[in-house]
Design a protein around this motif. Structure first.
Motif, PDB file in Angstrom:
ATOM      1  N   MET A 104      69.318 -35.935 -19.743  1.00  0.00           N
ATOM      2  CA  MET A 104      68.206 -35.625 -18.884  1.00  0.00           C
ATOM      3  C   MET A 104      68.677 -34.565 -17.894  1.00  0.00           C
ATOM      4  O   MET A 104      69.711 -34.688 -17.284  1.00  0.00           O
ATOM      5  N   THR A 105      67.901 -33.547 -17.754  1.00  0.00           N
ATOM      6  CA  THR A 105      68.225 -32.480 -16.818  1.00  0.00           C
ATOM      7  C   THR A 105      67.035 -32.244 -15.920  1.00  0.00           C
ATOM      8  O   THR A 105      65.901 -32.226 -16.366  1.00  0.00           O
ATOM      9  N   ASN A 106      67.307 -32.059 -14.653  1.00  0.00           N
ATOM     10  CA  ASN A 106      66.246 -31.760 -13.700  1.00  0.00           C
ATOM     11  C   ASN A 106      66.655 -30.510 -12.952  1.00  0.00           C
ATOM     12  O   ASN A 106      67.730 -30.456 -12.387  1.00  0.00           O
ATOM     13  N   THR A 107      65.796 -29.503 -12.983  1.00  0.00           N
ATOM     14  CA  THR A 107      66.092 -28.298 -12.227  1.00  0.00           C
ATOM     15  C   THR A 107      64.930 -27.998 -11.308  1.00  0.00           C
ATOM     16  O   THR A 107      63.785 -28.276 -11.612  1.00  0.00           O
TER      17      THR A 107
ATOM     18  N   VAL B 232      73.173 -34.400  -6.290  1.00  0.00           N
ATOM     19  CA  VAL B 232      72.180 -35.462  -6.176  1.00  0.00           C
ATOM     20  C   VAL B 232      71.595 -35.364  -4.775  1.00  0.00           C
ATOM     21  O   VAL B 232      72.215 -35.761  -3.796  1.00  0.00           O
ATOM     22  N   ASP B 233      70.406 -34.789  -4.698  1.00  0.00           N
ATOM     23  CA  ASP B 233      69.746 -34.577  -3.417  1.00  0.00           C
ATOM     24  C   ASP B 233      68.284 -34.977  -3.527  1.00  0.00           C
ATOM     25  O   ASP B 233      67.891 -35.638  -4.490  1.00  0.00           O
ATOM     26  N   LEU B 234      67.491 -34.587  -2.558  1.00  0.00           N
ATOM     27  CA  LEU B 234      66.080 -34.964  -2.544  1.00  0.00           C
ATOM     28  C   LEU B 234      65.342 -34.484  -3.795  1.00  0.00           C
ATOM     29  O   LEU B 234      64.471 -35.176  -4.314  1.00  0.00           O
ATOM     30  N   ALA B 235      65.728 -33.322  -4.304  1.00  0.00           N
ATOM     31  CA  ALA B 235      65.057 -32.763  -5.480  1.00  0.00           C
ATOM     32  C   ALA B 235      65.460 -33.457  -6.773  1.00  0.00           C
ATOM     33  O   ALA B 235      64.649 -33.585  -7.693  1.00  0.00           O
ATOM     34  N   THR B 236      66.704 -33.911  -6.857  1.00  0.00           N
ATOM     35  CA  THR B 236      67.185 -34.478  -8.117  1.00  0.00           C
ATOM     36  C   THR B 236      67.287 -36.003  -8.121  1.00  0.00           C
ATOM     37  O   THR B 236      67.437 -36.602  -9.180  1.00  0.00           O
TER      38      THR B 236
ATOM     39  N   GLU C 136      67.064 -41.750 -10.426  1.00  0.00           N
ATOM     40  CA  GLU C 136      66.365 -43.041 -10.451  1.00  0.00           C
ATOM     41  C   GLU C 136      65.801 -43.332 -11.831  1.00  0.00           C
ATOM     42  O   GLU C 136      65.912 -44.460 -12.323  1.00  0.00           O
ATOM     43  N   ASN C 137      65.201 -42.325 -12.459  1.00  0.00           N
ATOM     44  CA  ASN C 137      64.635 -42.507 -13.801  1.00  0.00           C
ATOM     45  C   ASN C 137      65.721 -42.845 -14.818  1.00  0.00           C
ATOM     46  O   ASN C 137      65.531 -43.709 -15.677  1.00  0.00           O
ATOM     47  N   ALA C 138      66.859 -42.155 -14.732  1.00  0.00           N
ATOM     48  CA  ALA C 138      67.957 -42.419 -15.663  1.00  0.00           C
ATOM     49  C   ALA C 138      68.498 -43.833 -15.477  1.00  0.00           C
ATOM     50  O   ALA C 138      68.779 -44.536 -16.453  1.00  0.00           O
ATOM     51  N   ILE C 139      68.640 -44.250 -14.230  1.00  0.00           N
ATOM     52  CA  ILE C 139      69.124 -45.605 -13.950  1.00  0.00           C
ATOM     53  C   ILE C 139      68.113 -46.632 -14.441  1.00  0.00           C
ATOM     54  O   ILE C 139      68.476 -47.621 -15.089  1.00  0.00           O
ATOM     55  N   GLU C 140      66.848 -46.399 -14.161  1.00  0.00           N
ATOM     56  CA  GLU C 140      65.788 -47.324 -14.586  1.00  0.00           C
ATOM     57  C   GLU C 140      65.787 -47.492 -16.104  1.00  0.00           C
ATOM     58  O   GLU C 140      65.698 -48.605 -16.622  1.00  0.00           O
ATOM     59  N   LYS C 141      65.880 -46.373 -16.800  1.00  0.00           N
ATOM     60  CA  LYS C 141      65.890 -46.410 -18.267  1.00  0.00           C
ATOM     61  C   LYS C 141      67.111 -47.178 -18.771  1.00  0.00           C
ATOM     62  O   LYS C 141      67.005 -47.983 -19.691  1.00  0.00           O
TER      63      LYS C 141
ATOM     64  N   ALA D 277      68.954 -44.115  -4.113  1.00  0.00           N
ATOM     65  CA  ALA D 277      68.723 -44.415  -5.533  1.00  0.00           C
ATOM     66  C   ALA D 277      69.734 -45.448  -6.030  1.00  0.00           C
ATOM     67  O   ALA D 277      69.383 -46.336  -6.821  1.00  0.00           O
ATOM     68  N   LEU D 278      70.966 -45.356  -5.554  1.00  0.00           N
ATOM     69  CA  LEU D 278      71.981 -46.334  -5.945  1.00  0.00           C
ATOM     70  C   LEU D 278      71.667 -47.719  -5.390  1.00  0.00           C
ATOM     71  O   LEU D 278      71.810 -48.725  -6.087  1.00  0.00           O
ATOM     72  N   VAL D 279      71.223 -47.764  -4.137  1.00  0.00           N
ATOM     73  CA  VAL D 279      70.849 -49.049  -3.532  1.00  0.00           C
ATOM     74  C   VAL D 279      69.658 -49.655  -4.269  1.00  0.00           C
ATOM     75  O   VAL D 279      69.638 -50.854  -4.562  1.00  0.00           O
TER      76      VAL D 279
END
Length: 125
Positions: free
Chosen positions: A1-4, A34-38, A43-48, A74-76
């Motif tokens: 998964m890539t987010n730009t 890993v910032d506000l944009a990414t 979160e999506n990757a962890i959820e999946k 996101a980690l919490v």
């Protein structure tokens, strides 16, 4: 998964995640910023990954160059989502990741290791 992001320099806000299965755990490797944009992509990757209900999820942050508060949130959230079903272990070393985790006392919430091998070794003992 890539987010730009749509910045003039799209690589500046790029984060990638990969999931690999190890004998004792599922490993989610995160690379980039890993910032506000990414953070939503993290979160999506962890959820999946948590959707497969692994006994142990190791989140490897060694390739993360910047960890903002949104990433720590996101980690919490992952820790809360995992509950008693999945143990989450973090791999982080250096000022970009482990320093922030220690300053915010998240090293008290998560088991924190300096290498993936060290994290995997704790599961075998």
């Amino acid at each position: 998964m890539t987010n730009t992001s749509g910045d003039a320099n799209p690589l500046a806000d790029t984060m990638t995640t990969t999931v690999t299965a190890h004998e004792d755990a599922t490993v989610l490797t995160v690379a980039g910023e890993v910032d506000l944009a990414t953070a939503p992509a993290l979160e999506n990757a962890i959820e999946k990954t948590l959707g497969t209900t692994p006994a142990v999820l190791i989140i490897d942050l060694l390739q993360v160059s910047f960890l903002a508060s949104a990433g720590m949130a996101a980690l919490v959230a992952a820790h809360q989502r995992a509950g008693a079903n999945t143990r989450i272990i973090l791999v982080a070393d250096g000022p970009a990741t482990s320093r922030q985790l220690k300053l915010t006392n998240l090293d008290q919430v998560f088991s924190l290791h300096q290498s993936l091998d060290a994290a995997l070794a704790t599961l075998r003992n």
